[in-house]
Design an enzyme around this catalytic site. Structure first.
Site, short mmCIF file in Angstrom:
data_model
loop_
_atom_site.label_atom_id
_atom_site.label_comp_id
_atom_site.label_asym_id
_atom_site.label_seq_id
_atom_site.Cartn_x
_atom_site.Cartn_y
_atom_site.Cartn_z
N ASP A 94 0.86 -1.18 0.00
CA ASP A 94 0.00 0.00 0.00
C ASP A 94 0.89 1.23 0.00
O ASP A 94 2.05 1.17 0.46
CB ASP A 94 -0.92 0.01 1.22
N GLU A 146 1.00 5.73 0.56
CA GLU A 146 0.37 6.99 0.93
C GLU A 146 1.01 8.08 0.09
O GLU A 146 2.21 8.00 -0.25
CB GLU A 146 0.55 7.28 2.42
N HIS A 180 -3.68 10.60 6.31
CA HIS A 180 -2.61 9.72 6.80
C HIS A 180 -1.77 10.31 7.93
O HIS A 180 -0.96 9.60 8.53
CB HIS A 180 -1.69 9.29 5.66
N HIS A 195 -4.94 6.29 8.06
CA HIS A 195 -4.33 5.43 7.06
C HIS A 195 -2.82 5.36 7.30
O HIS A 195 -2.20 6.35 7.68
CB HIS A 195 -4.58 5.98 5.65
N ASP A 253 -2.16 -0.68 6.55
CA ASP A 253 -3.15 -1.04 5.54
C ASP A 253 -2.73 -2.28 4.76
O ASP A 253 -3.57 -3.09 4.35
CB ASP A 253 -3.38 0.13 4.58
#
Length: 232
Positions: free
Chosen positions: A7, A9, A57, A150, A155
């Site tokens: 994942d 960000e 985030h 997040h 995640d």
């Protein structure tokens, strides 16, 4: 089979508009079992963090100011990814950012033939349902109570559990001895394996009818009217 669940960000939604990747989290799986190997890194995006993205985030300009540039850590990331399949939720988004960063520092983009999109898998299994990571975790009973904001590695950990559920759930393989040798009981169905190890199996007791029991059985059979086996 080696797979990397990952994942990212970012500072926004589109690398073509100058948005950058600021975090990546990766988890290694082999034959659908987590190996414990992970890769996690923050990157300085060399641009201000929009407030809307920071609210998602929690990564601020101050926090990212002393982090490495993506270009300085690209080789290490590529070495971890190797030639594995890359699994992400709404994978097109993550691939766009990952490949944009690679191209910016002179590397070749990663082939999209390596992409596995859990969003597409979920859409085919649950048409019309909510398909966000949060919604799917709730559907499959995956605990996300510790997810306040997040985070790429967090995640990825949730997505790893979700990916297993979407592709058949975690179960002991059908390869018998070969699977037992390869599987790590800590990361498979550990409570079940422990129960099997603790159980004591008693060998079957030999039993033969004695003369008295055989005589009683013969009298019982003789008393049945028109038994079906006499017609065979």
């Amino acid at each position: 089979m080696r797979e990397i669940i990952f994942d990212t960000e970012t500072t926004g939604f589109d690398p073509q508009n100058g948005d950058r990747m600021v975090e990546i989290g990766c988890i290694e799986m082999i034959d659908r079992i987590e190996t414990g190997e992970t890769f996690h890194c923050y990157y300085n995006p060399q641009r201000p963090m929009p407030k809307a993205a920071e609210n998602v985030h929690g990564l601020s300009d101050v926090f990212l100011s002393d982090k490495m540039l993506f270009a300085d850590g690209a080789e290490e990331l590529l070495a971890f990814l190797g030639d594995a399949k890359l699994v992400a939720h709404n994978a097109q988004f993550d691939f766009n950012f990952l490949n944009a960063e690679l191209v910016l520092c002179g590397h070749k983009p990663i082939s999209r033939f390596r992409m596995v999109d859990t969003l597409a898998i979920a859409k085919s299994k649950h048409p019309g349902a909510k398909l966000s990571l949060d919604a799917l975790c709730s559907r499959y009973g995956i605990d996300r109570s510790h997810r306040v904001k997040h985070g790429a590695l967090l995640d990825a950990e949730l997505l790893t559990q979700l990916y297993i559920e979407l592709t058949g759930g975690r179960q002991i393989g059908l390869g018998l001895a070969d699977d037992r040798e390869r599987a790590d009981p800590v990361t498979t169905t550990r409570p079940m394996l422990q129960r099997l190890e603790r159980k004591t199996f008693i060998p079957p007791r030999e039993h033969h009818a004695d003369a008295e029991e055989l005589a009683r059985h013969k009298i019982f059979i003789a008393g049945i009217d028109n038994p079906l086996w006499t017609e065979i």
